[in-house]
Design a protein around this motif. Structure first.
Motif, short mmCIF file in Angstrom:
data_model
loop_
_atom_site.label_atom_id
_atom_site.label_comp_id
_atom_site.label_asym_id
_atom_site.label_seq_id
_atom_site.Cartn_x
_atom_site.Cartn_y
_atom_site.Cartn_z
N LEU A 84 6.40 -1.37 -5.70
CA LEU A 84 5.15 -1.06 -6.40
C LEU A 84 5.37 -0.08 -7.55
N SER A 85 6.58 0.41 -7.70
CA SER A 85 6.86 1.44 -8.69
C SER A 85 6.44 1.00 -10.09
N GLY A 86 5.71 1.89 -10.77
CA GLY A 86 5.28 1.63 -12.13
C GLY A 86 3.99 0.87 -12.25
N ARG A 87 3.51 0.28 -11.16
CA ARG A 87 2.21 -0.40 -11.19
C ARG A 87 1.08 0.62 -11.22
N LYS A 88 -0.08 0.16 -11.66
CA LYS A 88 -1.24 1.05 -11.78
C LYS A 88 -2.30 0.70 -10.74
N ALA A 89 -2.90 1.71 -10.13
CA ALA A 89 -3.95 1.51 -9.13
C ALA A 89 -5.13 2.44 -9.43
N VAL A 90 -6.32 1.92 -9.23
CA VAL A 90 -7.55 2.71 -9.32
C VAL A 90 -8.23 2.65 -7.96
N ILE A 91 -8.55 3.84 -7.42
CA ILE A 91 -9.21 3.92 -6.11
C ILE A 91 -10.59 4.51 -6.32
N LEU A 92 -11.63 3.77 -5.96
CA LEU A 92 -13.01 4.26 -6.04
C LEU A 92 -13.40 4.83 -4.69
N VAL A 93 -13.81 6.10 -4.67
CA VAL A 93 -13.97 6.83 -3.41
C VAL A 93 -15.39 7.37 -3.27
N GLY A 94 -15.95 7.19 -2.07
CA GLY A 94 -17.22 7.82 -1.72
C GLY A 94 -16.96 9.04 -0.84
N LYS A 95 -18.04 9.65 -0.33
CA LYS A 95 -17.87 10.91 0.40
C LYS A 95 -17.64 10.74 1.89
N GLY A 96 -17.78 9.55 2.43
CA GLY A 96 -17.67 9.34 3.86
C GLY A 96 -16.24 9.01 4.30
N ASN A 97 -16.14 8.51 5.54
CA ASN A 97 -14.82 8.16 6.07
C ASN A 97 -14.17 7.02 5.29
N ASN A 98 -14.98 6.12 4.72
CA ASN A 98 -14.42 5.06 3.90
C ASN A 98 -13.70 5.66 2.70
N GLY A 99 -14.30 6.71 2.13
CA GLY A 99 -13.65 7.42 1.04
C GLY A 99 -12.38 8.11 1.51
N GLY A 100 -12.39 8.65 2.73
CA GLY A 100 -11.18 9.25 3.29
C GLY A 100 -10.07 8.23 3.43
N VAL B 18 0.90 6.64 -4.37
CA VAL B 18 1.65 7.56 -5.21
C VAL B 18 3.09 7.67 -4.71
N PHE B 19 3.24 7.78 -3.40
CA PHE B 19 4.59 7.89 -2.82
C PHE B 19 5.39 6.60 -2.98
N GLN B 20 4.67 5.47 -3.20
CA GLN B 20 5.35 4.20 -3.46
C GLN B 20 5.73 4.05 -4.93
N GLY B 21 5.39 5.07 -5.73
CA GLY B 21 5.75 5.05 -7.15
C GLY B 21 4.68 4.51 -8.07
N MET B 22 3.49 4.29 -7.58
CA MET B 22 2.43 3.75 -8.43
C MET B 22 1.77 4.86 -9.24
N ASP B 23 1.21 4.47 -10.37
CA ASP B 23 0.39 5.36 -11.20
C ASP B 23 -1.04 5.23 -10.67
N VAL B 24 -1.51 6.27 -9.97
CA VAL B 24 -2.77 6.18 -9.22
C VAL B 24 -3.84 7.06 -9.85
N THR B 25 -5.00 6.47 -10.06
CA THR B 25 -6.18 7.20 -10.53
C THR B 25 -7.27 7.08 -9.48
N VAL B 26 -7.78 8.21 -9.01
CA VAL B 26 -8.87 8.23 -8.02
C VAL B 26 -10.16 8.62 -8.73
N LEU B 27 -11.20 7.84 -8.53
CA LEU B 27 -12.53 8.13 -9.06
C LEU B 27 -13.45 8.45 -7.90
N VAL B 28 -13.92 9.70 -7.83
CA VAL B 28 -14.74 10.15 -6.71
C VAL B 28 -16.20 10.16 -7.14
N PHE B 29 -17.05 9.45 -6.40
CA PHE B 29 -18.46 9.33 -6.74
C PHE B 29 -19.31 10.26 -5.88
N ALA B 30 -18.88 11.51 -5.78
CA ALA B 30 -19.61 12.53 -5.03
C ALA B 30 -19.00 13.88 -5.37
#
Length: 523
Positions: free
Chosen positions: A51-67, A77-89
């Motif tokens: 996965l190294s070098g690939r890009k990921a976007v994670i959309l996160v809420g405030k509950g356990n699903n967000g966790g 991130v530990f797999q080498g991906m470029d990760v962006t987290v968007l938190v909606f809370a």
């Protein structure tokens, strides 16, 4: 496999945490790993670099699903991906395990942004446009109603992204118990659901939004997942394999069952022929078709392997058909009534006799259901007389229940189960996900099938197939499950070759022995 509603899943998880002693954080970590492994399978052209070098976007809420989403983000991130987290809370609203996973992610090289309004729209749009994978961790199985306005706007952006969309547990915006979508929802290519699949993945609009469903037990003990209090199931190859009757070396047409098909009318002889083809392709030993004398010759030529008995009636069967049916049904193992029958009101009296007097299993389809719908008390004649299977589509079910199609479609599971209990019948409520409901309150979702079945004659093939399984000694509920599952799987095999259009009901029938053989061999 059992299927649960949100409340049942919460009870299983709480039991695993409090009674068995599994830390809730471990469940979250296992869930994250299940999603990461699925991402590895979904993304094409993964070479030695993974996965190294690939890009990921994670959309996160405030509950356990967000966790769960934050834990996924950390692992990516530990797999080498470029990760962006968007938190909606606001970050301070994340509690417990979700807050811990937030802190753990903040200790990585991943990027995190709190989405407060329109100001981040350009940032989000750019991130989504570049993403190889987008993970929906906004809302879990506890969500009810429409998505919040701000989230809804960003979900529309997600649904336009070129990246692979993976939903955690259930797509945000889809109700876990009903599959209802109020305005919009995340449209996922893959949904990774935990413990057991949820009702909403099979009901309402759920199937349109969930894509491929992957189930991971996340280390919950199997004994908890096998809770006897759960009465809803999804059919799988292993379940169906155990239902298939065994053909013995010394078997012959007599041991493989005799079935009577009451079908056809002027202009609808093809329905009788297709139902007969479905029965023959499902292995029936002897098929006898009772049809109006005006079309009997044509049916005889169309289904040369069956015995055709003509009954009085030039265009359709009338009250004089009963003696013919009774005589042929004396040594039959099952009877199916309805394909192409027409709604001749004179046949209603014959239908009453069939329900009252035949002790073998009876399948009612198509116009037999419409005749029963015109006189709701008709079905009660069957009570205690013998097994009954009904195979309505939503319109026929609405006529039987004296309600609107919208009421049926909005309450498919509840209506199918309630009426199966009331009518003491197996109810096969056809649809994008067909539901087979039993008089004992159990229900089965059928995951096979596709829009290619939306063509004339496929329902007739299904009726013939169910008749054949009954004739071969398969019990009514199991015969209905077997018929529906193989019928849908035959269509799936054809869709793999032709797409969702262009194949015919006759081809579905001809594919039945092939899919049966495939399931047998893989066992």
């Amino acid at each position: 496999m059992r299927v649960v509603n949100a409340e049942q899943m919460r009870q299983i998880e709480e039991k695993a945490i409090h009674d068995y002693g599994i830390p809730s954080l471990l469940l979250m970590e296992n869930a994250a790993w299940a999603v990461v492994e699925e991402i590895r399978r979904c993304l094409p052209k993964i070479g030695k670099e993974g996965l190294s070098g690939r890009k990921a976007v994670i959309l996160v809420g405030k509950g356990n699903n967000g966790g769960d989403g934050l834990a996924v983000a950390r692992h990516l991130v530990f797999q080498g991906m470029d990760v962006t987290v968007l938190v909606f809370a606001p970050l301070e609203e994340l509690k417990g395990d979700a807050a811990l996973n937030l802190r753990l992610f903040q200790g990585t090289m991943g990027k995190l942004f709190v989405i407060k309004g329109e100001k981040q729209r350009r940032l989000t749009r750019l991130a989504l446009a570049q993403a190889d994978v987008v993970v929906d961790a906004l809302f879990g199985i506890g969500m009810r109603g429409a998505l919040p306005g701000l989230v809804e706007e960003y979900v529309d952006e997600v649904n336009r992204t070129p990246g692979w969309v993976v939903a955690i547990d259930i797509p945000s915006g889809v109700e876990a118990n009903t599959g209802k979508v109020y305005r919009t929802a995340v449209c996922a290519q893959t949904t990774v659901t935990f413990g057991l699949p949820k009702w909403g993945l099979f009901l309402g609009e759920g199937p349109e939004y969930c894509g491929r469903v992957v189930v991971d037990p996340i280390s919950i003990p199997e004994s908890y997942l096998m809770d006897e209090g759960i009465s809803t199931f999804v059919l799988m190859d292993d379940d169906v394999r155990g239902l298939l009757p065994v053909r013995h070396l010394k078997g012959h047409k007599g041991t493989h069952g005799k079935g009577i098909l009451v079908a056809g009318s002027k202009g609808m002889s093809g329905a009788a022929a297709l139902a007969g083809r479905g029965a023959l392709r499902s292995g029936i030993g002897l098929l006898q078709i009772v049809t109006p004398e005006g079309i009997a010759e044509g049916v005889d030529k169309s289904v040369i392997e069956a015995t055709v008995w003509s009954a009085p009636g030039e265009d359709s069967l009338n009250e004089e058909a009963w003696p013919v049916i009774l005589r042929q049904a004396e040594k039959a193992q099952a009877v199916a009534v309805g394909p192409g029958l027409s709604q001749n009101s004179q046949f209603r009296a014959v239908l009453a006799e069939i329900l009252k007097n035949l002790s073998c299993p009876v399948v009612l389809d198509a116009d037999a259901l419409n005749l029963a719908g015109s006189e709701p008390s008709l079905l009660s004649l069957r009570n205690g007389r013998g097994p009954l299977i009904l195979t309505p589509h939503p319109g026929e079910m609405a006529r039987l229940c004296q309600c609107s199609v919208e009421t049926i479609e909005g309450n498919r599971l509840d209506m199918a189960v309630a009426k199966a209990v009331e009518w003491e019948a197996v109810v096969v409520l056809k649809g994008a996900v067909t539901i087979i409901a039993s008089p004992d309150g159990r229900a089965f979702f059928n995951p096979t099938g596709n829009p290619g079945l939306g063509t004339g004659g496929t329902g007739d093939v299904l009726t013939g197939s169910i008749l054949a399984w009954l004739a071969q000694g398969v019990p009514p509920l199991e015969a209905a499950c077997l018929g529906v599952y193989l019928h849908g799987k035959a269509a799936d095999e054809l869709a793999a070759e032709f797409g969702w259009s262009g194949f015919t009901a006759a081809e579905v029938a001809d594919q039945l022995p092939k899919v049966r053989r495939t399931i047998e061999v893989r066992g």
